[in-house]
Scaffold this motif. Structure first.
Motif, PDB file in Angstrom:
ATOM      1  N   SER A   1      35.842  32.112  51.284  1.00 46.04           N
ATOM      2  CA  SER A   1      35.245  31.210  52.525  1.00 46.04           C
ATOM      3  C   SER A   1      35.679  31.973  53.752  1.00 46.04           C
ATOM      4  O   SER A   1      36.166  33.109  53.656  1.00 46.04           O
ATOM      5  N   THR A   2      35.386  31.345  54.668  1.00 44.75           N
ATOM      6  CA  THR A   2      35.727  31.543  56.107  1.00 44.75           C
ATOM      7  C   THR A   2      37.148  31.959  56.190  1.00 44.75           C
ATOM      8  O   THR A   2      37.562  32.555  57.090  1.00 44.75           O
ATOM      9  N   LEU A   3      37.896  31.110  55.642  1.00 44.84           N
ATOM     10  CA  LEU A   3      39.331  31.245  55.688  1.00 44.84           C
ATOM     11  C   LEU A   3      40.047  32.279  54.927  1.00 44.84           C
ATOM     12  O   LEU A   3      41.379  32.544  55.161  1.00 44.84           O
ATOM     13  N   GLY A   4      39.281  32.857  54.050  1.00 45.63           N
ATOM     14  CA  GLY A   4      39.622  34.104  53.272  1.00 45.63           C
ATOM     15  C   GLY A   4      40.637  35.290  54.122  1.00 45.63           C
ATOM     16  O   GLY A   4      41.897  35.490  53.522  1.00 45.63           O
ATOM     17  N   PRO A   5      39.921  35.640  54.989  1.00 49.84           N
ATOM     18  CA  PRO A   5      40.532  36.858  55.997  1.00 49.84           C
ATOM     19  C   PRO A   5      41.885  36.541  56.314  1.00 49.84           C
ATOM     20  O   PRO A   5      42.905  36.951  56.477  1.00 49.84           O
ATOM     21  N   TRP A   6      42.120  34.878  56.697  1.00 53.00           N
ATOM     22  CA  TRP A   6      43.207  34.583  57.445  1.00 53.00           C
ATOM     23  C   TRP A   6      44.227  34.395  56.455  1.00 53.00           C
ATOM     24  O   TRP A   6      45.312  34.432  56.855  1.00 53.00           O
ATOM     25  N   LEU A   7      44.075  33.712  55.300  1.00 52.45           N
ATOM     26  CA  LEU A   7      44.871  33.524  54.246  1.00 52.45           C
ATOM     27  C   LEU A   7      45.521  35.052  53.703  1.00 52.45           C
ATOM     28  O   LEU A   7      46.802  35.138  53.535  1.00 52.45           O
ATOM     29  N   GLU A   8      44.719  35.936  53.535  1.00 54.12           N
ATOM     30  CA  GLU A   8      44.861  37.091  53.023  1.00 54.12           C
ATOM     31  C   GLU A   8      46.115  37.862  54.088  1.00 54.12           C
ATOM     32  O   GLU A   8      46.738  38.826  53.789  1.00 54.12           O
ATOM     33  N   SER A   9      45.976  37.647  55.253  1.00 57.37           N
ATOM     34  CA  SER A   9      46.461  38.179  56.393  1.00 57.37           C
ATOM     35  C   SER A   9      48.043  37.770  56.415  1.00 57.37           C
ATOM     36  O   SER A   9      48.947  37.854  57.503  1.00 57.37           O
TER      37      SER A   9
ATOM     38  N   LEU B   1      36.697  24.412  62.561  1.00 57.02           N
ATOM     39  CA  LEU B   1      37.997  23.806  62.327  1.00 57.02           C
ATOM     40  C   LEU B   1      39.078  24.586  63.208  1.00 57.02           C
ATOM     41  O   LEU B   1      38.688  25.712  63.398  1.00 57.02           O
ATOM     42  N   GLY B   2      40.207  23.916  63.352  1.00 55.69           N
ATOM     43  CA  GLY B   2      41.491  24.671  63.789  1.00 55.69           C
ATOM     44  C   GLY B   2      42.543  24.554  62.678  1.00 55.69           C
ATOM     45  O   GLY B   2      42.968  23.324  62.263  1.00 55.69           O
ATOM     46  N   MET B   3      42.817  25.620  62.498  1.00 56.50           N
ATOM     47  CA  MET B   3      43.888  25.857  61.277  1.00 56.50           C
ATOM     48  C   MET B   3      45.382  26.259  61.750  1.00 56.50           C
ATOM     49  O   MET B   3      45.450  27.015  62.741  1.00 56.50           O
ATOM     50  N   VAL B   4      46.281  25.810  60.984  1.00 54.82           N
ATOM     51  CA  VAL B   4      47.833  26.343  61.114  1.00 54.82           C
ATOM     52  C   VAL B   4      48.332  26.166  59.845  1.00 54.82           C
ATOM     53  O   VAL B   4      48.187  25.231  59.056  1.00 54.82           O
ATOM     54  N   MET B   5      49.158  27.218  59.696  1.00 56.03           N
ATOM     55  CA  MET B   5      50.093  27.002  58.696  1.00 56.03           C
ATOM     56  C   MET B   5      51.566  27.131  58.761  1.00 56.03           C
ATOM     57  O   MET B   5      51.674  27.972  60.003  1.00 56.03           O
ATOM     58  N   MET B   6      52.353  26.361  58.134  1.00 55.05           N
ATOM     59  CA  MET B   6      53.993  26.192  58.773  1.00 55.05           C
ATOM     60  C   MET B   6      54.619  26.104  57.881  1.00 55.05           C
ATOM     61  O   MET B   6      54.272  25.664  56.511  1.00 55.05           O
TER      62      MET B   6
END
Length: 417
Positions: A134-142, A161-166
């Motif tokens: 998905s479009t979130l793949g590169p972000w998660l892999e980084s 979308l606006g995404m954030v991981m905490m």
């Protein structure tokens, strides 16, 4: 209810309270924020249950009245926890709880709509494997260390979308996603409005300025001050329009027209512009400590550097010193403009790159500033993966540095003799 089961219920209540409180604070839904008193009450309950368990192990005896009070308190907290879970499930923002290995432990209904997750089959699966394509793949892999803004939703590409991981709990993480489609549409409307109005104002301002240039103050000496002020203000309005158009172009996120930027002639041009703007009132020095060139847009970089130089000239008193420095650093290279001007109080530094923000409105009017220069600098540097660093002290001048990473550096072009 047995004491061990009762203790487990209390622990679950406290865990749910903490999760709900974190969700409420992170997403901004005040409905989910419990009072501190409720959290303390749950913690006290767990301690009391633990002590009761020790007593049971030793004496095998529980007073009926005490047990009934604890049972009612447990039921009350369980009902609160159920309400909190229902509220979390009904949130319009996606919320996904991950364990230490990145496996999905829990997600709400919005995650199904925005991220395409499905229950129960996606529970326990690795999130990065589930969304890799998905479009979130590169972000998660980084590593998802930085927030992600304006990305198409995996399950509904028309949404943004606006995404954030905490981090959360013990080696756990919480991923939040918000539908910002309406905000992006409003932002686009604002950008289009500014661009269209600025473009439409350019022609009449040019006409007005042209007619003012035809007026000779010597023909009507009594109107000379008025004509001079009208010329100054028309030029200032024209500069504001040009700056707004520049910002509009930068905000459209058009592909950067990159090329080899020869720094030596660019620096020489900047120094000439500073001398022309200064009219001999300042000591202007250029220090080339490296012959490194840049890879980027000549036009945009010149605009950014020129804004820093012109600001230094405007806000440095007569006989002050202005120094332009181009040098290598451990991270890459740096262009710096130092001055011995008025300086800026520390409480203003964080807002300097906001549009039309002024430390002193009267001084900005006197010097002809538009309040848009540093906004342009910030946008240009962002497009070049560079950063603006500001140091200043009132009465001792300022230091504005544009820091470029090593990926932007090029060796200078050597022309054969």
């Amino acid at each position: 209810m047995s004491v061990p089961g009762f203790a487990a219920t209390a622990a679950s209540v406290i865990g749910g309270v903490i999760l709900a409180t974190l969700l409420g604070a992170a997403i901004g839904q005040t409905l989910l924020c419990l009072s501190l008193a409720a959290l303390i009450a749950a913690a006290v309950l767990l301690v009391r249950v633990h002590r009761l368990g020790v007593a049971v192990e030793n004496s095998r005896f529980i007073p009926d009245a005490r047990y009934e009070r604890l049972r009612l308190r447990s039921r009350r907290l369980s009902l609160q926890l159920r309400d909190l879970r229902n509220a979390a499930a009904a949130l319009p923002d996606a919320a996904v709880l991950l364990d230490g290995e990145g496996r999905i432990r829990w997600f709400n209904h919005a995650s199904e709509d925005l991220l395409g997750l499905r229950r129960p089959q996606d529970r326990g699966t690795l999130l990065i494997e589930r969304l890799r394509e998905s479009t979130l793949g590169p972000w998660l892999e980084s590593g998802a260390e930085k927030p992600l803004n304006d990305v198409p939703a995996p399950n509904r590409p028309a949404l943004r979308l606006g995404m954030v991981m905490m981090p959360f709990g013990h080696h756990q993480r919480l991923m939040l996603g918000r539908d910002i489609s309406d905000l992006m549409r409003l932002e686009q409307v604002r950008q289009d409005f500014v661009a269209n109005v600025s473009h439409e104002l350019r022609t009449p301002l040019t006409v007005i300025h042209g007619y003012l240039e035809l007026l000779d103050p010597e023909d009507q000496p009594e109107l000379a001050p008025v004509i001079a002020e009208m010329r100054v203000q028309s030029e200032r309005m024209g500069q504001i329009v040009e700056d707004l158009l520049m910002l509009s172009r930068l905000e459209t996120h058009q592909p950067l027209q990159e090329e080899h930027v020869a720094m030596r002639p660019l620096l020489a041009t900047l120094r000439k512009e500073a001398l022309a703007l200064s009219h001999g009132r300042h000591h202007i020095e250029l220090q080339e400590r490296t012959d490194t060139d840049l890879y980027g847009s000549v036009r945009e970089l010149h605009s950014a550097f020129s804004n820093l130089v012109s600001n230094a000239v405007r806000y440095t008193p007569t006989q002050g010193r202005i120094t332009l420095i181009w040098e290598r650093t451990d991270e890459g290279a740096r262009f710096t403009v130092e001055d011995t001007g008025y300086g800026i109080p520390a409480n203003h530094l964080a807002r300097l790159t906001e549009r039309f923000y002024r430390v002193s409105s009267s001084r900005s009017r006197d010097t002809g500033g538009t309040g848009l220069g540093l906004s342009i600098v910030k946008h240009v540097l962002n497009r070049h993966q560079a950063q603006l660093h500001i140091e200043s002290e009132p009465g001792h001048g300022s230091r504005f540095s544009c820091r470029f990473g090593s990926m932007r550096l090029l060796k200078p072009i050597r022309l054969d003799a």
